[in-house]
Design an enzyme around this catalytic site. Sequence first.
Site, PDB file in Angstrom:
ATOM      1  N   CYS A  78     -11.137 -94.304  65.702  1.00  9.22           N
ATOM      2  CA  CYS A  78     -11.175 -92.916  65.116  1.00  9.22           C
ATOM      3  C   CYS A  78     -12.585 -92.733  64.453  1.00  9.22           C
ATOM      4  O   CYS A  78     -13.608 -92.704  65.313  1.00  9.22           O
ATOM      5  CB  CYS A  78     -10.211 -92.843  63.922  1.00  9.22           C
ATOM      6  SG  CYS A  78      -9.752 -91.118  63.956  1.00  9.22           S
ATOM      7  N   HIS A 166      -5.048 -94.987  65.893  1.00  4.51           N
ATOM      8  CA  HIS A 166      -4.954 -96.340  64.751  1.00  4.51           C
ATOM      9  C   HIS A 166      -3.984 -97.491  65.262  1.00  4.51           C
ATOM     10  O   HIS A 166      -2.948 -97.381  64.714  1.00  4.51           O
ATOM     11  CB  HIS A 166      -4.694 -95.706  63.406  1.00  4.51           C
ATOM     12  CG  HIS A 166      -5.954 -94.971  63.011  1.00  4.51           C
ATOM     13  ND1 HIS A 166      -6.894 -95.352  62.205  1.00  4.51           N
ATOM     14  CD2 HIS A 166      -5.964 -93.444  62.807  1.00  4.51           C
ATOM     15  CE1 HIS A 166      -7.829 -94.529  61.693  1.00  4.51           C
ATOM     16  NE2 HIS A 166      -7.287 -93.223  62.535  1.00  4.51           N
ATOM     17  N   GLU A 168      -4.330-100.285  64.343  1.00  2.00           N
ATOM     18  CA  GLU A 168      -3.904-101.437  63.212  1.00  2.00           C
ATOM     19  C   GLU A 168      -3.185-100.873  62.169  1.00  2.00           C
ATOM     20  O   GLU A 168      -2.731-101.440  61.374  1.00  2.00           O
ATOM     21  CB  GLU A 168      -5.479-101.367  62.433  1.00  2.00           C
ATOM     22  CG  GLU A 168      -5.897-100.239  61.539  1.00  2.00           C
ATOM     23  CD  GLU A 168      -6.406 -98.910  62.348  1.00  2.00           C
ATOM     24  OE1 GLU A 168      -6.296 -98.891  63.397  1.00  2.00           O
ATOM     25  OE2 GLU A 168      -6.826 -97.968  61.706  1.00  2.00           O
TER      26      GLU A 168
HETATM   27  N1  GLN Z   1     -12.158 -86.695  61.051  1.00  2.00           N
HETATM   28  C1  GLN Z   1     -12.847 -88.132  60.792  1.00  2.00           C
HETATM   29  C2  GLN Z   1     -14.439 -87.934  60.762  1.00  2.00           C
HETATM   30  O1  GLN Z   1     -14.674 -87.191  61.617  1.00  2.00           O
HETATM   31  C3  GLN Z   1     -12.107 -89.218  61.346  1.00  2.00           C
HETATM   32  C4  GLN Z   1     -10.807 -89.439  60.943  1.00  2.00           C
HETATM   33  C5  GLN Z   1     -10.206 -90.803  61.103  1.00  2.00           C
HETATM   34  O2  GLN Z   1     -11.171 -91.792  61.223  1.00  2.00           O
HETATM   35  N2  GLN Z   1      -8.994 -91.123  60.932  1.00  2.00           N
HETATM   36  O3  GLN Z   1     -14.977 -88.753  60.584  1.00  2.00           O
END
Ligand code: GLN
Length: 192
Positions: A78, A166, A168
């Site tokens: 992410c 995710h 994890e």
């Molecule tokens: N929207 C977040 C960002 O731009 C990422 C979200 C996440 O890691 N769950 O950094």
Amino acid sequence: MKTGILALQGSFQEHLESLKLIERDFILIRTVDDLEEVGSIILPGGESTSMIKIQENNDLFNHLKIKILTGIPTLGTCAGLILLAKNSILGKSTLNILDCDIERNGYGRQNQSFEGKVQFNNFNDNYCFIRAPKITSVGSGVKVIAKMEDEIVGVQSNNIVGLTFHPELNNEQNYLNWLDNFVMKGLNVGAL
Ligand code: GLN
């Protein structure tokens, strides 16, 4: 050698639990010195803009980039993927070492976060997408390793893997086996 988890902000604790489950030694990365004994790296989810700001104090990302470019297995989930990809954030450059373009918050705002069925390597599960980035294009040397229907949600380029979701948070056995192979061997990841 240990697996280093970037621990400036975000979901590093959850990755730490994954590493405990596979009985892998780990270290939390907060300063350049923490990189010394690191043989693989995890960049967690969280808020990429905050991580970029926090690391400016000690120039951590320049050293992190050099370390990743030595070829050690590196997983970004992410926000971690956002840091690895090419796009700049608020005019500041990311690590820029994974040849793909992403759109931050590509599925909408926090309350549009969802769980989706993902084919990841040779297994599938329902994974959380939390204000996730969308992968909008991938470079020619980049393998697709995870898909949600037709959508690309995971990529790998040599030693670097980026996932928009995710794993994890689930820590199911298929993922843990994959993680164990990845942090130990780096390249044991199949393309879809
Ligand atoms: N929207 C977040 C960002 O731009 C990422 C979200 C996440 O890691 N769950 O950094």
